[in-house]
Scaffold this motif. Structure first.
Motif, PDB file in Angstrom:
ATOM      1  N   UNK A 209       0.900  -1.128   0.040  1.00 16.24           N
ATOM      2  CA  UNK A 209       0.079  -0.118   0.040  1.00 16.24           C
ATOM      3  C   UNK A 209       0.793   1.431  -0.154  1.00 16.24           C
ATOM      4  N   UNK A 210       2.240   1.210   0.332  1.00 19.09           N
ATOM      5  CA  UNK A 210       2.910   2.258   0.412  1.00 19.09           C
ATOM      6  C   UNK A 210       3.531   2.675  -1.212  1.00 19.09           C
ATOM      7  N   UNK A 211       3.553   1.455  -1.944  1.00 16.17           N
ATOM      8  CA  UNK A 211       3.775   1.524  -3.243  1.00 16.17           C
ATOM      9  C   UNK A 211       2.558   2.477  -4.018  1.00 16.17           C
ATOM     10  N   UNK A 212       1.135   2.131  -3.500  1.00 15.94           N
ATOM     11  CA  UNK A 212       0.021   2.859  -4.115  1.00 15.94           C
ATOM     12  C   UNK A 212       0.217   4.337  -3.607  1.00 15.94           C
ATOM     13  N   UNK A 213       0.639   4.600  -2.484  1.00 15.64           N
ATOM     14  CA  UNK A 213       0.825   6.124  -2.077  1.00 15.64           C
ATOM     15  C   UNK A 213       1.808   6.590  -2.723  1.00 15.64           C
ATOM     16  N   UNK A 214       2.960   6.135  -3.258  1.00 13.53           N
ATOM     17  CA  UNK A 214       3.946   6.867  -3.980  1.00 13.53           C
ATOM     18  C   UNK A 214       3.290   7.179  -5.213  1.00 13.53           C
ATOM     19  N   UNK A 215       2.626   6.094  -5.981  1.00 15.45           N
ATOM     20  CA  UNK A 215       2.189   6.501  -7.441  1.00 15.45           C
ATOM     21  C   UNK A 215       1.279   7.786  -7.289  1.00 15.45           C
ATOM     22  N   UNK A 216       0.103   7.607  -6.189  1.00 14.94           N
ATOM     23  CA  UNK A 216      -0.698   8.903  -6.042  1.00 14.94           C
ATOM     24  C   UNK A 216       0.205   9.976  -5.862  1.00 14.94           C
ATOM     25  N   UNK A 217       1.056  10.124  -4.907  1.00 13.12           N
ATOM     26  CA  UNK A 217       1.662  11.456  -4.784  1.00 13.12           C
ATOM     27  C   UNK A 217       2.510  11.845  -5.921  1.00 13.12           C
ATOM     28  N   UNK A 218       3.401  11.025  -6.452  1.00 13.52           N
ATOM     29  CA  UNK A 218       4.255  11.523  -7.665  1.00 13.52           C
ATOM     30  C   UNK A 218       3.469  12.016  -8.794  1.00 13.52           C
ATOM     31  N   UNK A 219       2.292  11.164  -9.080  1.00 14.32           N
ATOM     32  CA  UNK A 219       1.374  11.632 -10.386  1.00 14.32           C
ATOM     33  C   UNK A 219       1.004  12.805  -9.953  1.00 14.32           C
ATOM     34  N   UNK A 220       0.207  12.958  -8.986  1.00 17.93           N
ATOM     35  CA  UNK A 220      -0.515  14.292  -8.351  1.00 17.93           C
ATOM     36  C   UNK A 220       0.269  15.388  -8.684  1.00 17.93           C
ATOM     37  N   UNK A 221       1.435  15.504  -8.027  1.00 19.40           N
ATOM     38  CA  UNK A 221       2.379  16.436  -7.819  1.00 19.40           C
ATOM     39  C   UNK A 221       2.830  16.885  -9.148  1.00 19.40           C
ATOM     40  N   UNK A 222       3.361  15.767  -9.890  1.00 18.10           N
ATOM     41  CA  UNK A 222       3.824  15.927 -11.356  1.00 18.10           C
ATOM     42  C   UNK A 222       2.753  16.825 -12.068  1.00 18.10           C
ATOM     43  N   UNK A 223       1.537  16.573 -11.869  1.00 16.33           N
ATOM     44  CA  UNK A 223       0.618  17.405 -12.818  1.00 16.33           C
ATOM     45  C   UNK A 223      -0.218  18.549 -12.249  1.00 16.33           C
ATOM     46  N   UNK A 224       0.802  19.176 -11.303  1.00 15.52           N
ATOM     47  CA  UNK A 224       0.329  20.432 -10.661  1.00 15.52           C
ATOM     48  C   UNK A 224      -0.483  20.479  -9.386  1.00 15.52           C
ATOM     49  N   UNK A 225      -0.788  19.154  -9.029  1.00 12.10           N
ATOM     50  CA  UNK A 225      -2.106  18.969  -7.868  1.00 12.10           C
ATOM     51  C   UNK A 225      -1.120  18.984  -6.350  1.00 12.10           C
ATOM     52  N   UNK A 226      -1.965  18.908  -5.514  1.00 18.17           N
ATOM     53  CA  UNK A 226      -1.580  18.488  -4.195  1.00 18.17           C
ATOM     54  C   UNK A 226      -2.509  17.653  -3.635  1.00 18.17           C
ATOM     55  N   UNK A 227      -1.814  16.422  -3.041  1.00 18.08           N
ATOM     56  CA  UNK A 227      -2.538  15.375  -2.294  1.00 18.08           C
ATOM     57  C   UNK A 227      -3.202  15.855  -1.131  1.00 18.08           C
ATOM     58  N   UNK A 228      -4.676  16.045  -1.161  1.00 19.92           N
ATOM     59  CA  UNK A 228      -5.227  16.631   0.064  1.00 19.92           C
ATOM     60  C   UNK A 228      -5.196  16.080   1.472  1.00 19.92           C
ATOM     61  N   UNK A 229      -4.968  14.672   1.431  1.00 19.72           N
ATOM     62  CA  UNK A 229      -4.773  14.030   2.698  1.00 19.72           C
ATOM     63  C   UNK A 229      -3.470  14.313   3.469  1.00 19.72           C
ATOM     64  N   UNK A 230      -2.441  14.562   2.737  1.00 17.05           N
ATOM     65  CA  UNK A 230      -1.129  14.434   3.339  1.00 17.05           C
ATOM     66  C   UNK A 230      -1.091  15.621   4.413  1.00 17.05           C
ATOM     67  N   UNK A 231      -0.824  15.557   5.431  1.00 18.55           N
ATOM     68  CA  UNK A 231      -0.724  16.333   6.803  1.00 18.55           C
ATOM     69  C   UNK A 231      -2.218  16.804   7.133  1.00 18.55           C
ATOM     70  N   UNK A 232      -3.237  16.545   6.327  1.00 18.89           N
ATOM     71  CA  UNK A 232      -4.638  17.063   6.913  1.00 18.89           C
ATOM     72  C   UNK A 232      -4.848  16.376   8.231  1.00 18.89           C
ATOM     73  N   UNK A 233      -4.932  17.343   9.507  1.00 14.49           N
ATOM     74  CA  UNK A 233      -5.163  17.141  10.633  1.00 14.49           C
ATOM     75  C   UNK A 233      -4.299  15.882  11.174  1.00 14.49           C
ATOM     76  N   UNK A 234      -2.811  16.012  10.611  1.00 18.42           N
ATOM     77  CA  UNK A 234      -1.958  14.921  10.893  1.00 18.42           C
ATOM     78  C   UNK A 234      -2.003  13.810  10.266  1.00 18.42           C
ATOM     79  N   UNK A 235      -2.666  13.676   9.278  1.00 19.62           N
ATOM     80  CA  UNK A 235      -2.761  12.152   8.513  1.00 19.62           C
ATOM     81  C   UNK A 235      -1.223  12.202   7.683  1.00 19.62           C
ATOM     82  N   UNK A 236      -0.682  11.038   7.803  1.00 18.19           N
ATOM     83  CA  UNK A 236       0.618  10.868   7.305  1.00 18.19           C
ATOM     84  C   UNK A 236       1.091  10.572   5.830  1.00 18.19           C
ATOM     85  N   UNK A 237       0.035  10.303   4.904  1.00 26.53           N
ATOM     86  CA  UNK A 237       0.329  10.067   3.681  1.00 26.53           C
ATOM     87  C   UNK A 237      -0.611  10.587   2.833  1.00 26.53           C
ATOM     88  N   UNK A 238      -0.371  10.452   1.484  1.00 23.66           N
ATOM     89  CA  UNK A 238      -1.191  11.045   0.416  1.00 23.66           C
ATOM     90  C   UNK A 238      -2.171  10.633   0.100  1.00 23.66           C
TER      91      UNK A 238
END
Length: 294
Positions: A81-110
């Motif tokens: 599931x960490x590999x899923x997180x990596x794909x989501x984070x990198x693809x989102x950022x590459x295309x100008x987005x921000x992963x909303x869950x990351x650091x939302x109320x302390x949530x540690x992943x994207x």
């Protein structure tokens, strides 16, 4: 020049009705008419979305769905599931987005990855997906200040008949809820349709977690329960944008939260599935801004 005389309460009304002023035009409300958007913001704290807002949320939704296509490519036994997180984070950022869950109320992943008996908010880890698992992937993205939210439950390898059935029932539950999301209906109609169907199939509906308004923030009013009564709740009007995201359990509806303060699981250890889309209410129905087949 004659100064205009102030009209007294007992004077004849200047409109010519023959009534006293206090009995006629003095009693009329001359305040500006409140718009529907102003009314919903005042009464319900619901921000109806403008055409510009909807276009921005739609563009964000397109990025969310493109991200899902990347995730689907790695959903095989052995993927963590960490590999899923990596794909989501990198693809989102590459295309100008921000992963909303990351650091939302302390949530540690994207992204949230919820496997088997995890209802929602599963934290990606080194857990490797196994043949027969079901995993819910919940992606929320911010793009140019707009938010779009979507999740889908996927079967890994060859699932059991029970798991496949649960996933199908949950997908159909979202479809039934969507059909009720139209002007003139009420928020409670959505939950009623989902609960009525899911329980008729021998499943249960989680009640502690609900859908929500979205678009200008991660979570906005109104709350959208996946259970309820017809005709109850806020009246649905064009311009509302909210998620419908039923969490359907194979066993009992009761849940508990783990010590990480995020991961929600079924109390009885039964499987749980979820599907979610972001909808905008139109003049004659609704449109998904994060569409997939239902």
């Amino acid at each position: 020049m004659t100064r205009n005389k102030k009209i007294g309460r007992n004077d004849p009304c200047p409109c010519g009705s023959g009534l006293k002023y206090k009995q006629c035009c003095m009693r009329k409300n001359t305040a500006p008419v409140e718009s529907l958007a102003e009314q919903y913001l005042r009464k319900h704290k619901i921000r109806l979305k403008s055409p510009k807002d909807i276009a921005g949320i739609r563009a964000c939704g397109e990025l969310v769905m493109a991200t899902f296509e990347e995730v689907k490519n790695i959903l095989v036994p052995g993927t963590t599931t960490n590999e899923i997180n990596t794909v989501v984070h990198e693809f989102t950022v590459k295309h100008g987005g921000i992963p909303a869950p990351l650091n939302y109320n302390g949530f540690p992943k994207s992204v949230c990855t919820s496997v088997n008996d995890v209802v929602c908010h599963g934290i990606p880890s080194d857990y490797a997906l196994k043949d027969g698992d079901i995993v819910d992937v919940d992606i929320t993205t911010i793009l140019n200040g707009y938010y779009a939210d979507c999740n889908q439950t996927f079967c890994i390898g060859t699932p059991s008949d029970e798991a496949r059935q649960l996933v199908a029932i949950t997908r159909e539950s979202l479809k039934r809820g969507k059909a009720m999301a139209k002007p003139g209906n009420h928020i409670g109609d959505i939950g009623w349709a989902i609960q009525h169907y899911a329980e008729s199939q021998g499943c249960s509906v989680v009640r502690e977690l609900v859908g929500h308004g979205v678009g200008l923030a991660f979570h906005e009013p109104p709350e959208v329960p996946h259970f309820g009564k017809r005709g109850y709740g806020v009246k649905i009007v064009p311009g509302m944008v909210f998620t419908i995201e039923p969490m359907i359990n194979q066993g009992a509806r009761h849940v508990r939260t783990l010590d990480d303060h995020w991961t929600v699981v079924t109390k009885d250890g039964s499987l749980s599935a979820q599907f979610e889309q972001t909808f905008v209410i139109t003049e004659d129905g609704c449109e998904s801004l994060t569409p997939f087949d239902l």
